[in-house]
Motif scaffolding. Structure first.
Motif, PDB file in Angstrom:
ATOM      1  N   GLY A   1     -14.817  -2.386  -2.426  1.00  0.00           N
ATOM      2  CA  GLY A   1     -13.928  -1.643  -1.544  1.00  0.00           C
ATOM      3  C   GLY A   1     -13.989  -0.146  -1.730  1.00  0.00           C
ATOM      4  O   GLY A   1     -13.383   0.600  -0.975  1.00  0.00           O
ATOM      5  N   GLU A   2     -14.731   0.313  -2.740  1.00  0.00           N
ATOM      6  CA  GLU A   2     -14.817   1.754  -2.999  1.00  0.00           C
ATOM      7  C   GLU A   2     -16.238   2.289  -2.875  1.00  0.00           C
ATOM      8  O   GLU A   2     -16.528   3.388  -3.324  1.00  0.00           O
ATOM      9  N   VAL A   3     -17.114   1.491  -2.278  1.00  0.00           N
ATOM     10  CA  VAL A   3     -18.510   1.906  -2.110  1.00  0.00           C
ATOM     11  C   VAL A   3     -18.801   2.005  -0.622  1.00  0.00           C
ATOM     12  O   VAL A   3     -18.811   0.994   0.092  1.00  0.00           O
ATOM     13  N   GLY A   4     -19.028   3.237  -0.154  1.00  0.00           N
ATOM     14  CA  GLY A   4     -19.327   3.450   1.255  1.00  0.00           C
ATOM     15  C   GLY A   4     -18.354   2.694   2.133  1.00  0.00           C
ATOM     16  O   GLY A   4     -17.154   2.700   1.905  1.00  0.00           O
ATOM     17  N   ASP A   5     -18.893   2.007   3.147  1.00  0.00           N
ATOM     18  CA  ASP A   5     -18.042   1.204   4.024  1.00  0.00           C
ATOM     19  C   ASP A   5     -18.252  -0.294   3.791  1.00  0.00           C
ATOM     20  O   ASP A   5     -17.936  -1.114   4.644  1.00  0.00           O
ATOM     21  N   LEU A   6     -18.752  -0.655   2.596  1.00  0.00           N
ATOM     22  CA  LEU A   6     -18.915  -2.068   2.263  1.00  0.00           C
ATOM     23  C   LEU A   6     -17.540  -2.701   2.107  1.00  0.00           C
ATOM     24  O   LEU A   6     -16.641  -2.119   1.487  1.00  0.00           O
ATOM     25  N   PRO A   7     -17.349  -3.898   2.662  1.00  0.00           N
ATOM     26  CA  PRO A   7     -16.024  -4.530   2.576  1.00  0.00           C
ATOM     27  C   PRO A   7     -15.680  -4.998   1.165  1.00  0.00           C
ATOM     28  O   PRO A   7     -16.529  -5.524   0.442  1.00  0.00           O
ATOM     29  N   LYS A   8     -14.430  -4.807   0.802  1.00  0.00           N
ATOM     30  CA  LYS A   8     -13.938  -5.211  -0.519  1.00  0.00           C
ATOM     31  C   LYS A   8     -14.091  -6.718  -0.724  1.00  0.00           C
ATOM     32  O   LYS A   8     -14.335  -7.189  -1.836  1.00  0.00           O
TER      33      LYS A   8
ATOM     34  N   GLY B   1     -29.659   0.048  -3.915  1.00  0.00           N
ATOM     35  CA  GLY B   1     -29.571   1.250  -3.085  1.00  0.00           C
ATOM     36  C   GLY B   1     -28.847   1.056  -1.769  1.00  0.00           C
ATOM     37  O   GLY B   1     -28.936   1.895  -0.878  1.00  0.00           O
ATOM     38  N   VAL B   2     -28.109  -0.035  -1.624  1.00  0.00           N
ATOM     39  CA  VAL B   2     -27.402  -0.336  -0.381  1.00  0.00           C
ATOM     40  C   VAL B   2     -25.923  -0.024  -0.580  1.00  0.00           C
ATOM     41  O   VAL B   2     -25.243  -0.685  -1.369  1.00  0.00           O
ATOM     42  N   THR B   3     -25.441   0.992   0.152  1.00  0.00           N
ATOM     43  CA  THR B   3     -24.040   1.407  -0.002  1.00  0.00           C
ATOM     44  C   THR B   3     -23.295   1.493   1.325  1.00  0.00           C
ATOM     45  O   THR B   3     -22.122   1.856   1.338  1.00  0.00           O
ATOM     46  N   THR B   4     -23.958   1.170   2.436  1.00  0.00           N
ATOM     47  CA  THR B   4     -23.309   1.231   3.749  1.00  0.00           C
ATOM     48  C   THR B   4     -23.670  -0.001   4.575  1.00  0.00           C
ATOM     49  O   THR B   4     -24.691  -0.656   4.326  1.00  0.00           O
TER      50      THR B   4
ATOM     51  N   LYS C   1     -20.882 -16.644   0.557  1.00  0.00           N
ATOM     52  CA  LYS C   1     -19.617 -16.058   1.014  1.00  0.00           C
ATOM     53  C   LYS C   1     -19.792 -14.570   1.314  1.00  0.00           C
ATOM     54  O   LYS C   1     -19.332 -14.070   2.349  1.00  0.00           O
ATOM     55  N   ALA C   2     -20.462 -13.845   0.424  1.00  0.00           N
ATOM     56  CA  ALA C   2     -20.679 -12.407   0.644  1.00  0.00           C
ATOM     57  C   ALA C   2     -21.497 -12.180   1.915  1.00  0.00           C
ATOM     58  O   ALA C   2     -21.209 -11.253   2.683  1.00  0.00           O
TER      59      ALA C   2
ATOM     60  N   ASP D   1     -19.642 -10.717   9.294  1.00  0.00           N
ATOM     61  CA  ASP D   1     -18.430 -10.411  10.066  1.00  0.00           C
ATOM     62  C   ASP D   1     -18.200  -8.908  10.148  1.00  0.00           C
ATOM     63  O   ASP D   1     -17.871  -8.373  11.213  1.00  0.00           O
ATOM     64  N   ALA D   2     -18.378  -8.198   9.032  1.00  0.00           N
ATOM     65  CA  ALA D   2     -18.187  -6.736   9.017  1.00  0.00           C
ATOM     66  C   ALA D   2     -19.219  -6.049   9.904  1.00  0.00           C
ATOM     67  O   ALA D   2     -18.889  -5.090  10.618  1.00  0.00           O
ATOM     68  N   LEU D   3     -20.451  -6.540   9.876  1.00  0.00           N
ATOM     69  CA  LEU D   3     -21.488  -5.970  10.747  1.00  0.00           C
ATOM     70  C   LEU D   3     -21.112  -6.168  12.216  1.00  0.00           C
ATOM     71  O   LEU D   3     -21.225  -5.230  13.028  1.00  0.00           O
ATOM     72  N   ALA D   4     -20.664  -7.363  12.570  1.00  0.00           N
ATOM     73  CA  ALA D   4     -20.286  -7.649  13.962  1.00  0.00           C
ATOM     74  C   ALA D   4     -19.165  -6.717  14.416  1.00  0.00           C
ATOM     75  O   ALA D   4     -19.216  -6.178  15.531  1.00  0.00           O
ATOM     76  N   ARG D   5     -18.153  -6.514  13.550  1.00  0.00           N
ATOM     77  CA  ARG D   5     -17.048  -5.601  13.903  1.00  0.00           C
ATOM     78  C   ARG D   5     -17.555  -4.175  14.107  1.00  0.00           C
ATOM     79  O   ARG D   5     -16.982  -3.416  14.875  1.00  0.00           O
ATOM     80  N   ALA D   6     -18.631  -3.809  13.427  1.00  0.00           N
ATOM     81  CA  ALA D   6     -19.189  -2.453  13.553  1.00  0.00           C
ATOM     82  C   ALA D   6     -20.253  -2.370  14.645  1.00  0.00           C
ATOM     83  O   ALA D   6     -20.884  -1.332  14.822  1.00  0.00           O
TER      84      ALA D   6
END
Length: 181
Positions: free
Chosen positions: A116-123, A137-140, A161-162, A168-173
């Motif tokens: 939850g504190e790295v870029g816009d990756l979901p918590k 190297g993936v933070t967004t 699960k991840a 789901d987060a990608l679809a919302r974006a």
């Protein structure tokens, strides 16, 4: 006691690490074309380390043997003589000694990554997945979208699960995973 499988799993968990098999029961692990670890047919872990680190490993394990001279040497120690946590430590040092600077920075950043504190990756992806992504190297989410589901699932720490949470987060974006091929 440590096994070949544990050394293999550890070595391949690092960014840009790959395996090269020359014979049965003999594997070498590389980063940026440089060998950093191998398992010999006699069941010995052979790690390429800076000389000072090699001396530390040798002091810690009386059965360790240093081969070579100069700033970079190989230390050979029977897998049966090394506890798994310590082997992970030594393999990481060997990898870091031969990896390009950027993946070494990624892995260091992953050590302290908080969900939850790295870029816009979901918590909701959790700690192991967050650390695995950062270590690569993936933070967004945009960087996640550049990978396929299979590539993400292959990262140690990124489970089903991840992957679902990321999808789901990608679809919302308005994004999606890259095509697998």
């Amino acid at each position: 006691m440590t096994t070949r499988a544990q050394l293999r799993k550890t070595a391949l968990s690092f960014p840009q690490a790959s395996e090269e098999r020359s014979r049965p029961k003999e594997s070498a692990f590389l980063v940026a074309g440089e060998r950093f670890a191998r398992v010999d047919p006699k069941g010995r872990a052979c790690l390429r380390l800076p000389t000072a680190r090699a001396r530390d490993l040798s002091a810690e394990h009386p059965t360790a043997v240093i081969v070579g001279e100069g700033s970079d040497v190989e230390v050979s120690v029977p897998l049966a003589d090394v506890n798994g946590r310590r082997l992970n430590h030594w393999v990481r040092l060997a990898w870091a000694a031969h990896a390009p600077p950027e993946p070494v920075r990624w892995l260091s950043a992953a050590d302290t990554a908080v969900p939850g504190e790295v870029g816009d990756l979901p918590k909701e992806i959790g700690g192991p997945a967050t650390r695995a992504l950062v270590a690569n190297g993936v933070t967004t989410l945009a960087q996640v979208a550049a990978s396929s589901q299979a590539e993400l699932s292959a990262m140690h720490g990124v489970g089903p699960k991840a992957v679902r949470v990321l999808e789901d987060a990608l679809a919302r974006a308005g994004l999606s995973f890259a095509d697998p091929g």
